[in-house]
Design an enzyme around this catalytic site. Sequence first.
Site, PDB file in Angstrom:
ATOM      1  N   LYS A  69     -21.495  28.240  74.992  1.00  9.89           N
ATOM      2  CA  LYS A  69     -22.837  27.746  74.654  1.00  9.89           C
ATOM      3  C   LYS A  69     -23.945  28.243  75.585  1.00  9.89           C
ATOM      4  O   LYS A  69     -25.100  28.359  75.166  1.00  9.89           O
ATOM      5  CB  LYS A  69     -22.844  26.212  74.627  1.00  9.89           C
ATOM      6  CG  LYS A  69     -22.160  25.671  73.392  1.00  9.89           C
ATOM      7  CD  LYS A  69     -22.190  24.179  73.291  1.00  9.89           C
ATOM      8  CE  LYS A  69     -21.494  23.792  71.996  1.00  9.89           C
ATOM      9  NZ  LYS A  69     -21.384  22.365  71.786  1.00  9.89           N
ATOM     10  N   ASP A 105     -27.171  20.150  69.125  1.00 10.00           N
ATOM     11  CA  ASP A 105     -26.432  19.095  69.847  1.00 10.00           C
ATOM     12  C   ASP A 105     -27.400  18.046  70.408  1.00 10.00           C
ATOM     13  O   ASP A 105     -26.998  16.905  70.643  1.00 10.00           O
ATOM     14  CB  ASP A 105     -25.639  19.694  71.019  1.00 10.00           C
ATOM     15  CG  ASP A 105     -24.331  20.343  70.574  1.00 10.00           C
ATOM     16  OD1 ASP A 105     -23.831  20.016  69.489  1.00 10.00           O
ATOM     17  OD2 ASP A 105     -23.822  21.193  71.335  1.00 10.00           O
TER      18      ASP A 105
HETATM   19  N1  NAP Z   1     -18.960  15.844  68.958  1.00 13.44           N
HETATM   20  C1  NAP Z   1     -19.627  16.980  68.956  1.00 13.44           C
HETATM   21  O1  NAP Z   1     -20.408  17.288  68.056  1.00 13.44           O
HETATM   22  C2  NAP Z   1     -19.476  17.928  70.120  1.00 13.44           C
HETATM   23  C3  NAP Z   1     -20.505  18.829  70.430  1.00 13.44           C
HETATM   24  C4  NAP Z   1     -20.334  19.663  71.521  1.00 13.44           C
HETATM   25  C5  NAP Z   1     -19.165  19.634  72.259  1.00 13.44           C
HETATM   26  N2  NAP Z   1     -18.182  18.769  71.906  1.00 13.44           N
HETATM   27  C6  NAP Z   1     -16.943  18.690  72.705  1.00 13.44           C
HETATM   28  O2  NAP Z   1     -17.313  18.511  74.058  1.00 13.44           O
HETATM   29  C7  NAP Z   1     -16.385  19.160  74.918  1.00 13.44           C
HETATM   30  C8  NAP Z   1     -17.132  20.085  75.896  1.00 13.44           C
HETATM   31  O3  NAP Z   1     -17.807  21.100  75.174  1.00 13.44           O
HETATM   32  P1  NAP Z   1     -18.724  22.195  75.939  1.00 13.44           P
HETATM   33  O4  NAP Z   1     -19.264  23.077  74.902  1.00 13.44           O
HETATM   34  O5  NAP Z   1     -19.634  21.518  76.922  1.00 13.44           O
HETATM   35  O6  NAP Z   1     -17.599  22.977  76.764  1.00 13.44           O
HETATM   36  P2  NAP Z   1     -17.745  23.843  78.125  1.00 13.44           P
HETATM   37  O7  NAP Z   1     -19.093  24.432  78.240  1.00 13.44           O
HETATM   38  O8  NAP Z   1     -16.557  24.732  78.147  1.00 13.44           O
HETATM   39  O9  NAP Z   1     -17.605  22.732  79.294  1.00 13.44           O
HETATM   40  C9  NAP Z   1     -16.396  22.040  79.478  1.00 13.44           C
HETATM   41  C10 NAP Z   1     -16.599  20.904  80.461  1.00 13.44           C
HETATM   42  O10 NAP Z   1     -15.347  20.196  80.583  1.00 13.44           O
HETATM   43  C11 NAP Z   1     -14.911  20.242  81.950  1.00 13.44           C
HETATM   44  N3  NAP Z   1     -13.445  20.308  81.932  1.00 13.44           N
HETATM   45  C12 NAP Z   1     -12.667  21.105  81.155  1.00 13.44           C
HETATM   46  N4  NAP Z   1     -11.367  20.835  81.381  1.00 13.44           N
HETATM   47  C13 NAP Z   1     -11.328  19.853  82.325  1.00 13.44           C
HETATM   48  C14 NAP Z   1     -10.289  19.161  82.989  1.00 13.44           C
HETATM   49  N5  NAP Z   1      -8.998  19.417  82.727  1.00 13.44           N
HETATM   50  N6  NAP Z   1     -10.608  18.212  83.893  1.00 13.44           N
HETATM   51  C15 NAP Z   1     -11.905  17.927  84.169  1.00 13.44           C
HETATM   52  N7  NAP Z   1     -12.940  18.549  83.576  1.00 13.44           N
HETATM   53  C16 NAP Z   1     -12.665  19.510  82.661  1.00 13.44           C
HETATM   54  C17 NAP Z   1     -15.563  21.466  82.548  1.00 13.44           C
HETATM   55  O11 NAP Z   1     -15.613  21.318  83.938  1.00 13.44           O
HETATM   56  P3  NAP Z   1     -15.870  22.609  84.921  1.00 13.44           P
HETATM   57  O12 NAP Z   1     -17.356  22.795  84.963  1.00 13.44           O
HETATM   58  O13 NAP Z   1     -15.298  22.179  86.194  1.00 13.44           O
HETATM   59  O14 NAP Z   1     -15.153  23.778  84.293  1.00 13.44           O
HETATM   60  C18 NAP Z   1     -16.951  21.367  81.878  1.00 13.44           C
HETATM   61  O15 NAP Z   1     -17.730  20.364  82.487  1.00 13.44           O
HETATM   62  C19 NAP Z   1     -15.409  19.902  73.998  1.00 13.44           C
HETATM   63  O16 NAP Z   1     -14.264  19.098  73.832  1.00 13.44           O
HETATM   64  C20 NAP Z   1     -16.155  20.011  72.682  1.00 13.44           C
HETATM   65  O17 NAP Z   1     -15.289  20.062  71.560  1.00 13.44           O
HETATM   66  C21 NAP Z   1     -18.311  17.902  70.860  1.00 13.44           C
END
Ligand code: NAP
Length: 281
Positions: A69, A105
Amino acid sequence: MSSPIKTYCIIGDPVQHSLSPLMQNAAFSALGIKSSYISFRVPSRDLKTSIASLKSIGIAGFNVTIPHKISIIQYLDELDNTASISNAVNTVKNDGGKLVGYNTDIYGFIQPLYKRNIDFKGRKVLIIGAGGAAYAIVTALSYEEGIAETIVVNRSSHNASKLVQHALKLGLNTHKEEFGNLSKLASQSDLIINSTSIGLNNERSPIERDYINPNSIVYDIVYKPIETDLLRKAKEVNARVVYGYEMLIAQGAQAFEIWTGCEAPIIAMKKALFGIFGEPK
Ligand SMILES: NC(=O)c1ccc[n+]([C@@H]2O[C@H](COP(=O)([O-])OP(=O)(O)OC[C@H]3O[C@@H](n4cnc5c(N)ncnc54)[C@H](OP(=O)(O)O)[C@@H]3O)[C@@H](O)[C@H]2O)c1
């Protein structure tokens, strides 16, 4: 002559969990729009070439998910205001050959809270995570009056700092805390938001049940499984919960409207997700 079938997609890694193809294809079909929506796994190392390929085949539009993103911005031709303010993109429209980035979002996140008439004044907000979705979340919160404070807790302290800097620029009273303090912080928060990927693989909640305040609202943006361990624990202590699927539908509806110019058929989109049994209570 009939108009050509347009193709849309979602790119991410992992992406197989995404319910966007199901939801968007149902929306196209409900309105009789001849378009299809598919998913592509795009690892980070292939992002640049994948965007160039999508452009060359004339993709009509696409969604962007984990982990692209923020990194996708450099490969787009233009950003709409939502994308430039949040510094993150989840929706791209091909506008006559130009790839324009949007962020739906922001609307998707806040919509379920508006539906519950949440009053943000004086609230303490805890955001777990500092990835692409968290940038949309702090942007949405920055439009709300009177939030007392916003705390960011993230695995990587460096990413937490970058998000805090961004939130401060938006005027949100924000600071970061260590991941190890999560439980204590949760017990003192009015709104707890999980924006990490924790839960996507049925992982245990990062907050134990005893640290969830029954008066708090717990919002998990992870939508598959529908009820994550965090939400299950929040329900056990009678805290109010907000499901990730609510954000999924709202952000997807706004993306659909950007692409097609038509009002999104929300009922058909929900039906595709939940079938004849309807929305969970
Ligand atoms: N409901 C919806 O419409 C919607 C919309 C957007 C996203 N989402 C969901 O939200 C989540 C994040 O999306 P994103 O786009 O922000 O992803 P992203 O940019 O890849 O960020 C992932 C986040 O999760 C953290 N993380 C990943 N694995 C972890 C672990 N094992 N322990 C602790 N922290 C962890 C990362 O920490 P670090 O910075 O330390 O790597 C980072 O803060 C996903 O599951 C996605 O499917 C849902």
